[in-house]
Write a protein that holds these residues in place. Structure first.
Motif, PDB file in Angstrom:
ATOM      1  N   GLN A  17     -13.081   1.515   1.315  1.00 49.18           N
ATOM      2  CA  GLN A  17     -12.866   0.093   1.123  1.00 49.18           C
ATOM      3  C   GLN A  17     -11.440  -0.223   0.642  1.00 49.18           C
ATOM      4  O   GLN A  17     -11.044  -1.379   0.597  1.00 49.18           O
ATOM      5  CB  GLN A  17     -13.887  -0.493   0.139  1.00 49.18           C
ATOM      6  CG  GLN A  17     -13.774   0.033  -1.291  1.00 49.18           C
ATOM      7  CD  GLN A  17     -14.614   1.280  -1.512  1.00 49.18           C
ATOM      8  OE1 GLN A  17     -14.912   2.005  -0.558  1.00 49.18           O
ATOM      9  NE2 GLN A  17     -15.010   1.516  -2.752  1.00 49.18           N
ATOM     10  N   ARG A  18     -10.681   0.822   0.308  1.00 48.06           N
ATOM     11  CA  ARG A  18      -9.302   0.618  -0.154  1.00 48.06           C
ATOM     12  C   ARG A  18      -8.297   1.241   0.809  1.00 48.06           C
ATOM     13  O   ARG A  18      -7.161   1.516   0.437  1.00 48.06           O
ATOM     14  CB  ARG A  18      -9.132   1.216  -1.553  1.00 48.06           C
ATOM     15  CG  ARG A  18      -9.852   0.418  -2.638  1.00 48.06           C
ATOM     16  CD  ARG A  18      -9.918   1.190  -3.947  1.00 48.06           C
ATOM     17  NE  ARG A  18      -8.666   1.840  -4.279  1.00 48.06           N
ATOM     18  CZ  ARG A  18      -8.575   2.883  -5.107  1.00 48.06           C
ATOM     19  NH1 ARG A  18      -9.663   3.406  -5.657  1.00 48.06           N
ATOM     20  NH2 ARG A  18      -7.387   3.429  -5.377  1.00 48.06           N
ATOM     21  N   VAL A  19      -8.706   1.432   2.051  1.00 43.01           N
ATOM     22  CA  VAL A  19      -7.807   2.082   3.009  1.00 43.01           C
ATOM     23  C   VAL A  19      -6.554   1.244   3.263  1.00 43.01           C
ATOM     24  O   VAL A  19      -5.494   1.776   3.601  1.00 43.01           O
ATOM     25  CB  VAL A  19      -8.552   2.379   4.327  1.00 43.01           C
ATOM     26  CG1 VAL A  19      -8.838   1.097   5.100  1.00 43.01           C
ATOM     27  CG2 VAL A  19      -7.777   3.382   5.179  1.00 43.01           C
ATOM     28  N   GLY A  20      -6.657  -0.053   3.043  1.00 38.72           N
ATOM     29  CA  GLY A  20      -5.489  -0.909   3.213  1.00 38.72           C
ATOM     30  C   GLY A  20      -4.330  -0.534   2.315  1.00 38.72           C
ATOM     31  O   GLY A  20      -3.174  -0.826   2.625  1.00 38.72           O
ATOM     32  N   GLU A  21      -4.628   0.133   1.193  1.00 36.05           N
ATOM     33  CA  GLU A  21      -3.563   0.561   0.282  1.00 36.05           C
ATOM     34  C   GLU A  21      -2.633   1.570   0.942  1.00 36.05           C
ATOM     35  O   GLU A  21      -1.490   1.755   0.502  1.00 36.05           O
ATOM     36  CB  GLU A  21      -4.169   1.175  -0.983  1.00 36.05           C
ATOM     37  CG  GLU A  21      -4.981   0.199  -1.811  1.00 36.05           C
ATOM     38  CD  GLU A  21      -5.701   0.895  -2.955  1.00 36.05           C
ATOM     39  OE1 GLU A  21      -5.519   2.125  -3.110  1.00 36.05           O
ATOM     40  OE2 GLU A  21      -6.442   0.214  -3.689  1.00 36.05           O
ATOM     41  N   LEU A  22      -3.118   2.233   1.990  1.00 37.55           N
ATOM     42  CA  LEU A  22      -2.334   3.276   2.640  1.00 37.55           C
ATOM     43  C   LEU A  22      -1.512   2.761   3.812  1.00 37.55           C
ATOM     44  O   LEU A  22      -0.752   3.528   4.412  1.00 37.55           O
ATOM     45  CB  LEU A  22      -3.265   4.400   3.122  1.00 37.55           C
ATOM     46  CG  LEU A  22      -4.132   5.048   2.043  1.00 37.55           C
ATOM     47  CD1 LEU A  22      -5.001   6.150   2.650  1.00 37.55           C
ATOM     48  CD2 LEU A  22      -3.274   5.609   0.913  1.00 37.55           C
ATOM     49  N   LEU A  23      -1.667   1.485   4.167  1.00 34.80           N
ATOM     50  CA  LEU A  23      -0.817   0.920   5.213  1.00 34.80           C
ATOM     51  C   LEU A  23       0.649   1.064   4.795  1.00 34.80           C
ATOM     52  O   LEU A  23       0.966   0.978   3.600  1.00 34.80           O
ATOM     53  CB  LEU A  23      -1.161  -0.542   5.448  1.00 34.80           C
ATOM     54  CG  LEU A  23      -2.514  -0.796   6.119  1.00 34.80           C
ATOM     55  CD1 LEU A  23      -2.865  -2.272   6.072  1.00 34.80           C
ATOM     56  CD2 LEU A  23      -2.501  -0.289   7.555  1.00 34.80           C
ATOM     57  N   PRO A  24       1.536   1.304   5.733  1.00 39.81           N
ATOM     58  CA  PRO A  24       2.913   1.648   5.366  1.00 39.81           C
ATOM     59  C   PRO A  24       3.569   0.720   4.363  1.00 39.81           C
ATOM     60  O   PRO A  24       4.211   1.176   3.406  1.00 39.81           O
ATOM     61  CB  PRO A  24       3.638   1.621   6.724  1.00 39.81           C
ATOM     62  CG  PRO A  24       2.586   2.037   7.697  1.00 39.81           C
ATOM     63  CD  PRO A  24       1.318   1.390   7.194  1.00 39.81           C
ATOM     64  N   TRP A  25       3.427  -0.608   4.536  1.00 36.45           N
ATOM     65  CA  TRP A  25       4.115  -1.517   3.620  1.00 36.45           C
ATOM     66  C   TRP A  25       3.502  -1.486   2.221  1.00 36.45           C
ATOM     67  O   TRP A  25       4.215  -1.584   1.226  1.00 36.45           O
ATOM     68  CB  TRP A  25       4.144  -2.931   4.182  1.00 36.45           C
ATOM     69  CG  TRP A  25       2.815  -3.453   4.654  1.00 36.45           C
ATOM     70  CD1 TRP A  25       1.864  -4.082   3.908  1.00 36.45           C
ATOM     71  CD2 TRP A  25       2.286  -3.377   5.984  1.00 36.45           C
ATOM     72  NE1 TRP A  25       0.780  -4.408   4.685  1.00 36.45           N
ATOM     73  CE2 TRP A  25       1.015  -3.999   5.964  1.00 36.45           C
ATOM     74  CE3 TRP A  25       2.779  -2.861   7.182  1.00 36.45           C
ATOM     75  CZ2 TRP A  25       0.222  -4.100   7.108  1.00 36.45           C
ATOM     76  CZ3 TRP A  25       1.984  -2.972   8.317  1.00 36.45           C
ATOM     77  CH2 TRP A  25       0.734  -3.583   8.268  1.00 36.45           C
ATOM     78  N   ASN A  26       2.163  -1.316   2.115  1.00 36.83           N
ATOM     79  CA  ASN A  26       1.535  -1.201   0.799  1.00 36.83           C
ATOM     80  C   ASN A  26       1.872   0.137   0.155  1.00 36.83           C
ATOM     81  O   ASN A  26       2.105   0.222  -1.057  1.00 36.83           O
ATOM     82  CB  ASN A  26       0.016  -1.355   0.927  1.00 36.83           C
ATOM     83  CG  ASN A  26      -0.372  -2.752   1.339  1.00 36.83           C
ATOM     84  OD1 ASN A  26       0.324  -3.715   1.048  1.00 36.83           O
ATOM     85  ND2 ASN A  26      -1.498  -2.885   2.031  1.00 36.83           N
ATOM     86  N   TRP A  27       1.885   1.193   0.959  1.00 36.36           N
ATOM     87  CA  TRP A  27       2.261   2.522   0.479  1.00 36.36           C
ATOM     88  C   TRP A  27       3.675   2.500  -0.090  1.00 36.36           C
ATOM     89  O   TRP A  27       3.944   3.047  -1.152  1.00 36.36           O
ATOM     90  CB  TRP A  27       2.155   3.502   1.638  1.00 36.36           C
ATOM     91  CG  TRP A  27       2.511   4.923   1.343  1.00 36.36           C
ATOM     92  CD1 TRP A  27       1.680   5.916   0.902  1.00 36.36           C
ATOM     93  CD2 TRP A  27       3.801   5.533   1.513  1.00 36.36           C
ATOM     94  NE1 TRP A  27       2.360   7.101   0.787  1.00 36.36           N
ATOM     95  CE2 TRP A  27       3.666   6.896   1.159  1.00 36.36           C
ATOM     96  CE3 TRP A  27       5.042   5.073   1.935  1.00 36.36           C
ATOM     97  CZ2 TRP A  27       4.740   7.791   1.203  1.00 36.36           C
ATOM     98  CZ3 TRP A  27       6.114   5.950   1.976  1.00 36.36           C
ATOM     99  CH2 TRP A  27       5.959   7.279   1.620  1.00 36.36           C
ATOM    100  N   LYS A  28       4.583   1.846   0.611  1.00 38.79           N
ATOM    101  CA  LYS A  28       5.972   1.761   0.158  1.00 38.79           C
ATOM    102  C   LYS A  28       6.075   1.003  -1.159  1.00 38.79           C
ATOM    103  O   LYS A  28       6.785   1.419  -2.085  1.00 38.79           O
ATOM    104  CB  LYS A  28       6.820   1.079   1.230  1.00 38.79           C
ATOM    105  CG  LYS A  28       8.290   0.938   0.863  1.00 38.79           C
ATOM    106  CD  LYS A  28       9.045   0.235   1.984  1.00 38.79           C
ATOM    107  CE  LYS A  28      10.529   0.090   1.644  1.00 38.79           C
ATOM    108  NZ  LYS A  28      11.277  -0.583   2.738  1.00 38.79           N
ATOM    109  N   ALA A  29       5.351  -0.124  -1.254  1.00 38.11           N
ATOM    110  CA  ALA A  29       5.402  -0.920  -2.481  1.00 38.11           C
ATOM    111  C   ALA A  29       4.881  -0.121  -3.668  1.00 38.11           C
ATOM    112  O   ALA A  29       5.440  -0.188  -4.774  1.00 38.11           O
ATOM    113  CB  ALA A  29       4.594  -2.198  -2.300  1.00 38.11           C
ATOM    114  N   THR A  30       3.816   0.657  -3.467  1.00 41.35           N
ATOM    115  CA  THR A  30       3.266   1.480  -4.549  1.00 41.35           C
ATOM    116  C   THR A  30       4.274   2.532  -4.992  1.00 41.35           C
ATOM    117  O   THR A  30       4.455   2.780  -6.193  1.00 41.35           O
ATOM    118  CB  THR A  30       1.965   2.157  -4.100  1.00 41.35           C
ATOM    119  OG1 THR A  30       1.027   1.147  -3.740  1.00 41.35           O
ATOM    120  CG2 THR A  30       1.382   3.019  -5.200  1.00 41.35           C
TER     121      THR A  30
END
Length: 284
Positions: free
Chosen positions: A262-275
């Motif tokens: 349910q949190r796979v969106g965190e791994l999208l490139p732009w979210n991954w970069k922000a993290t």
């Protein structure tokens, strides 16, 4: 991706092995890049594979999309622009780079004065666009109406006047007809600050495929073509977000098995970069 107000679209060939020989298939790309008008949505590139170039494929890909689409003059896109289309209209924005290319070839090869003049006039428009790149849609629109519109109107008058002097069988007449037949779609940028002058965003996205074909030669099957589309989607989206695709893939593949679905969106490139940026130690 398809929530974007405006997208770019293009396609390119991909050779696929079939019973001892290669057949030509297609990879399609749709690109969201709002940076030219100062948009905050993350850029992305989405690829699809198909066994041929029939218009039914983009119609399927874009079945749920409505908005502006920047593309070349491929006839297979025409069904997308029909009035009354559901769920809403797709508005065609044509590519000035394609129109310029036809004149440029004549200017370079034949040194044709009319072609040289056409290239000069189009280059004036591109020069203005470079100056307003990254501005808000409102500022871009104001500059275009003040500076670009008079140039566009004069270019049309000049081109129609010169076209009447030419035989329809000449290459120069064909270059002019290409623009004049698409004049409404070409000049749509004058009234919309989100539209770009060219479809270069999509052409850049497929460039890696053209380079790659020389290295990997062909896809082994239709399934391989579909996998290639998936991988190109990830790699090109990383590149658009200024992320090293190898670093992103290595990290995500290592974490994916234990990451909550349910949190796979965190791994999208732009979210991954922000993290990653938030996790970096702040400079003293």
């Amino acid at each position: 991706m398809f929530a974007a107000e405006r997208i770019h679209a293009d396609d390119t060939t991909v050779p696929v092995l079939a019973r001892g020989k290669c057949r030509t298939r297609r990879l399609w790309t749709y690109v969201r890049d709002d940076a030219p008008f100062g948009g905050q949505a993350a850029p992305a590139a989405l690829f699809y594979y198909s066994p041929d170039r029939r218009g039914e494929h983009p119609e399927t890909h874009l079945a749920g999309y409505s908005g502006i689409m920047q593309a070349d003059a491929y006839a297979g896109f025409n069904g997308l622009y029909l009035a009354g289309r559901k769920p809403g209209p797709i508005i065609e924005a044509a590519c000035w780079a394609h129109g310029r290319r036809k004149f440029y070839e004549l200017a370079e090869l034949q040194k044709a004065p009319i072609a040289i003049e056409a290239v000069r006039r189009i280059d004036e428009l591109f020069a203005i666009e470079r100056q307003i790149n990254g501005f808000s849609p409102e500022r871009r629109l104001a500059v275009r109406r003040e500076r670009s519109k008079p140039l566009v109107d004069d270019f049309e008058r000049w081109m129609r006047r010169e076209r009447r002097k030419l035989s329809s069988k000449t290459a120069l007449a064909e270059a002019m007809d290409y623009c004049l037949k698409r004049w409404t779609a070409l000049t749509r940028f004058i009234d919309n600050g989100c539209i770009c002058l060219s479809n270069n965003a999509a052409e850049r996205a497929v460039r890696g495929i053209a380079v790659g074909r020389r290295n990997w030669t062909f896809a082994g099957s239709d399934s391989g073509g579909r996998r290639a589309a998936a991988i190109y989607t990830l790699i090109e989206t990383c590149k658009l977000n200024e992320i090293d695709p190898r670093a992103w893939l290595a990290d995500v593949l290592a974490r994916l098995a234990d990451h909550p679905a349910q949190r796979v969106g965190e791994l999208l490139p732009w979210n991954w970069k922000a993290t990653r940026l938030r996790a970096e130690p702040k400079a003293a």
